[in-house]
Scaffold this motif. Structure first.
Motif, PDB file in Angstrom:
ATOM      1  N   LEU A  72       0.851  -1.186   0.000  1.00 29.86           N
ATOM      2  CA  LEU A  72       0.000   0.000   0.000  1.00 29.86           C
ATOM      3  C   LEU A  72       0.881   1.228   0.000  1.00 29.86           C
ATOM      4  N   LYS A  73       0.769   2.046  -1.048  1.00 30.46           N
ATOM      5  CA  LYS A  73       1.574   3.256  -1.182  1.00 30.46           C
ATOM      6  C   LYS A  73       0.637   4.444  -1.449  1.00 30.46           C
ATOM      7  N   PRO A  74       0.033   4.979  -0.381  1.00 33.61           N
ATOM      8  CA  PRO A  74      -0.973   6.029  -0.538  1.00 33.61           C
ATOM      9  C   PRO A  74      -0.370   7.387  -0.864  1.00 33.61           C
ATOM     10  N   ARG A  75      -1.253   8.258  -1.346  1.00 33.63           N
ATOM     11  CA  ARG A  75      -0.877   9.651  -1.608  1.00 33.63           C
ATOM     12  C   ARG A  75      -1.850  10.578  -0.872  1.00 33.63           C
ATOM     13  N   ALA A  76      -1.530  11.849  -0.862  1.00 30.82           N
ATOM     14  CA  ALA A  76      -2.278  12.794  -0.033  1.00 30.82           C
ATOM     15  C   ALA A  76      -3.641  13.163  -0.605  1.00 30.82           C
ATOM     16  N   GLY A  77      -3.854  12.939  -1.904  1.00 31.29           N
ATOM     17  CA  GLY A  77      -5.119  13.310  -2.526  1.00 31.29           C
ATOM     18  C   GLY A  77      -5.164  12.866  -3.962  1.00 31.29           C
ATOM     19  N   LYS A  78      -6.234  13.282  -4.683  1.00 34.83           N
ATOM     20  CA  LYS A  78      -6.392  12.913  -6.086  1.00 34.83           C
ATOM     21  C   LYS A  78      -5.424  13.736  -6.933  1.00 34.83           C
ATOM     22  N   LEU A  79      -4.386  13.081  -7.420  1.00 36.29           N
ATOM     23  CA  LEU A  79      -3.310  13.783  -8.117  1.00 36.29           C
ATOM     24  C   LEU A  79      -3.163  13.359  -9.571  1.00 36.29           C
ATOM     25  N   GLY A  80      -4.072  12.517 -10.063  1.00 34.82           N
ATOM     26  CA  GLY A  80      -4.037  12.152 -11.470  1.00 34.82           C
ATOM     27  C   GLY A  80      -3.510  10.749 -11.710  1.00 34.82           C
ATOM     28  N   LEU A  81      -3.969  10.152 -12.808  1.00 33.83           N
ATOM     29  CA  LEU A  81      -3.619   8.769 -13.126  1.00 33.83           C
ATOM     30  C   LEU A  81      -2.150   8.608 -13.477  1.00 33.83           C
ATOM     31  N   GLY A  82      -1.630   9.509 -14.301  1.00 35.62           N
ATOM     32  CA  GLY A  82      -0.229   9.400 -14.706  1.00 35.62           C
ATOM     33  C   GLY A  82       0.720   9.444 -13.520  1.00 35.62           C
ATOM     34  N   THR A  83       0.476  10.366 -12.611  1.00 36.75           N
ATOM     35  CA  THR A  83       1.354  10.472 -11.444  1.00 36.75           C
ATOM     36  C   THR A  83       1.168   9.292 -10.486  1.00 36.75           C
ATOM     37  N   ALA A  84      -0.013   8.663 -10.535  1.00 39.45           N
ATOM     38  CA  ALA A  84      -0.218   7.452  -9.732  1.00 39.45           C
ATOM     39  C   ALA A  84       0.700   6.334 -10.220  1.00 39.45           C
ATOM     40  N   SER A 195       8.172   9.120 -18.437  1.00 38.98           N
ATOM     41  CA  SER A 195       8.989  10.295 -18.114  1.00 38.98           C
ATOM     42  C   SER A 195       8.791  11.413 -19.135  1.00 38.98           C
ATOM     43  N   LEU A 196       8.293  11.059 -20.321  1.00 34.42           N
ATOM     44  CA  LEU A 196       8.075  12.037 -21.380  1.00 34.42           C
ATOM     45  C   LEU A 196       6.631  12.522 -21.463  1.00 34.42           C
ATOM     46  N   ALA A 197       5.713  11.780 -20.847  1.00 33.34           N
ATOM     47  CA  ALA A 197       4.286  12.090 -20.963  1.00 33.34           C
ATOM     48  C   ALA A 197       3.950  13.412 -20.284  1.00 33.34           C
ATOM     49  N   GLN A 198       3.049  14.152 -20.910  1.00 36.51           N
ATOM     50  CA  GLN A 198       2.638  15.454 -20.390  1.00 36.51           C
ATOM     51  C   GLN A 198       1.141  15.541 -20.115  1.00 36.51           C
ATOM     52  N   SER A 199       0.376  14.597 -20.636  1.00 34.64           N
ATOM     53  CA  SER A 199      -1.084  14.663 -20.554  1.00 34.64           C
ATOM     54  C   SER A 199      -1.606  14.198 -19.205  1.00 34.64           C
ATOM     55  N   LYS A 200      -2.846  14.550 -18.944  1.00 30.12           N
ATOM     56  CA  LYS A 200      -3.538  14.119 -17.740  1.00 30.12           C
ATOM     57  C   LYS A 200      -4.876  13.498 -18.139  1.00 30.12           C
ATOM     58  N   GLY A 201      -5.514  12.828 -17.197  1.00 36.74           N
ATOM     59  CA  GLY A 201      -6.838  12.268 -17.433  1.00 36.74           C
ATOM     60  C   GLY A 201      -6.841  11.198 -18.514  1.00 36.74           C
ATOM     61  N   TYR A 202      -7.916  11.185 -19.313  1.00 41.11           N
ATOM     62  CA  TYR A 202      -8.103  10.136 -20.306  1.00 41.11           C
ATOM     63  C   TYR A 202      -7.128  10.251 -21.474  1.00 41.11           C
ATOM     64  N   VAL A 203      -6.550  11.418 -21.669  1.00 39.88           N
ATOM     65  CA  VAL A 203      -5.588  11.601 -22.758  1.00 39.88           C
ATOM     66  C   VAL A 203      -4.267  10.905 -22.434  1.00 39.88           C
ATOM     67  N   PHE A 204      -4.000  10.686 -21.161  1.00 33.32           N
ATOM     68  CA  PHE A 204      -2.723  10.109 -20.752  1.00 33.32           C
ATOM     69  C   PHE A 204      -2.465   8.756 -21.414  1.00 33.32           C
ATOM     70  N   GLN A 205      -3.455   7.865 -21.376  1.00 36.80           N
ATOM     71  CA  GLN A 205      -3.254   6.540 -21.956  1.00 36.80           C
ATOM     72  C   GLN A 205      -2.999   6.618 -23.458  1.00 36.80           C
ATOM     73  N   MET A 206      -3.676   7.533 -24.122  1.00 32.59           N
ATOM     74  CA  MET A 206      -3.471   7.725 -25.550  1.00 32.59           C
ATOM     75  C   MET A 206      -2.055   8.209 -25.828  1.00 32.59           C
ATOM     76  N   GLU A 207      -1.581   9.161 -25.047  1.00 34.71           N
ATOM     77  CA  GLU A 207      -0.231   9.680 -25.251  1.00 34.71           C
ATOM     78  C   GLU A 207       0.814   8.584 -25.062  1.00 34.71           C
ATOM     79  N   MET A 208       0.590   7.689 -24.128  1.00 36.53           N
ATOM     80  CA  MET A 208       1.550   6.610 -23.893  1.00 36.53           C
ATOM     81  C   MET A 208       1.743   5.759 -25.145  1.00 36.53           C
ATOM     82  N   MET A 209       0.667   5.454 -25.858  1.00 33.23           N
ATOM     83  CA  MET A 209       0.769   4.644 -27.081  1.00 33.23           C
ATOM     84  C   MET A 209       1.381   5.425 -28.233  1.00 33.23           C
ATOM     85  N   VAL A 210       1.017   6.688 -28.332  1.00 27.54           N
ATOM     86  CA  VAL A 210       1.577   7.514 -29.406  1.00 27.54           C
ATOM     87  C   VAL A 210       3.081   7.667 -29.230  1.00 27.54           C
TER      88      VAL A 210
END
Length: 255
Positions: A72-84, A195-210
């Motif tokens: 279990l590695k918790p964080r202080a709040g909702k900080l986004g999927l990519g940073t998770a 390390s190169l990704a800049q997007s947040k939310g639902y765009v993040f997964q798309m950027e990873m593939m691109v």
């Protein structure tokens, strides 16, 4: 399909927010899948300060499965999927990392097929797809059914499919399901791309593939059946859809 055999260790990163009811189910299924196939594994639960008691459930599960299996590695709040994922990567000890949702929309039964495809073609990434009938590249002994979505109304299915067609037309990423979040990565590959990704939310997964395509990494696809979450509310809204469209054009211009 012949069961995969591997001396590698697989780290599963599970980002959670208000998943108290789902967490015991998904962890039991993941543990069962790896144990049945005699694969080494660990699960990193990255919880964003869920107010529903998700962390307390995770601590109980550590007592059941052991500290070497559940972290279990918790964080202080909702900080986004990519940073998770970035946070979870700090604690992965496996050679491969699997990312998936904790709400049971991604069934662990597909993990062996991911591993089999990766091993067969020595791939860098394997991603689940709702929009193919067979694995790509081809697996001769695959028994996986065609991909699909269950539990969504027609409107949401059209939005999802349309979003993928739109992105495919603009970006030509080479995969059929850009917005999926059920994937297997080589650990160093995931670290490099994220390390190169800049997007947040639902765009993040798309950027990873691109970015994976732009960097020359090899990617395979396994059909999966996506089931809408068992407990809790979907987090998809109008703002996410607008942000997705903007993200497509930003990636077109910048990657």
């Amino acid at each position: 399909m012949n069961p995969p055999s591997s001396t590698s260790k697989y780290s599963v990163i599970l980002p959670t927010y208000n998943e108290r009811k789902n967490l015991p189910i998904i962890i039991w299924l993941i543990a069962k899948t790896f144990t049945e196939h005699q694969l080494d594994w660990e699960i990193i639960v990255v919880d964003d300060a869920s107010p529903d008691g998700t962390q307390e459930i995770a601590k109980q599960l550590i007592g059941v499965y052991g500290e070497d299996r559940i972290l279990l590695k918790p964080r202080a709040g909702k900080l986004g999927l990519g940073t998770a994922y970035i946070h979870g990567l700090n604690f992965c000890t496996g050679e491969f990392v699997i990312i998936m949702d904790a709400d049971f929309s991604h069934h662990p039964k597909f993990i062996p097929e991911f591993i089999k495809l990766q091993q067969t073609y020595n791939l860098d990434i394997v991603t689940g797809t709702r929009y193919r009938k067979t694995p790509t590249p081809r697996l001769a002994d695959s028994v996986t059914p065609a991909g699909g979505v269950y539990g969504w109304d027609v409107k949401r299915k059209l939005i999802s499919r349309g979003a993928n067609i739109f992105a495919d037309t603009v970006l030509s990423p080479g995969v059929s399901d850009l917005t999926g979040s059920f994937r297997l990565y080589r650990l160093p590959v995931l670290r490099h791309i994220i390390s190169l990704a800049q997007s947040k939310g639902y765009v993040f997964q798309m950027e990873m593939m691109v970015r994976a395509q732009a960097l020359g990494y090899t990617v395979g696809e396994v059909p999966i059946t996506f089931v809408d979450r068992i407990y809790g509310d979907s987090k998809l809204g109008a703002d996410e859809i607008v942000g997705y469209a903007k993200g497509v054009f930003q990636l077109f211009a910048g990657v």
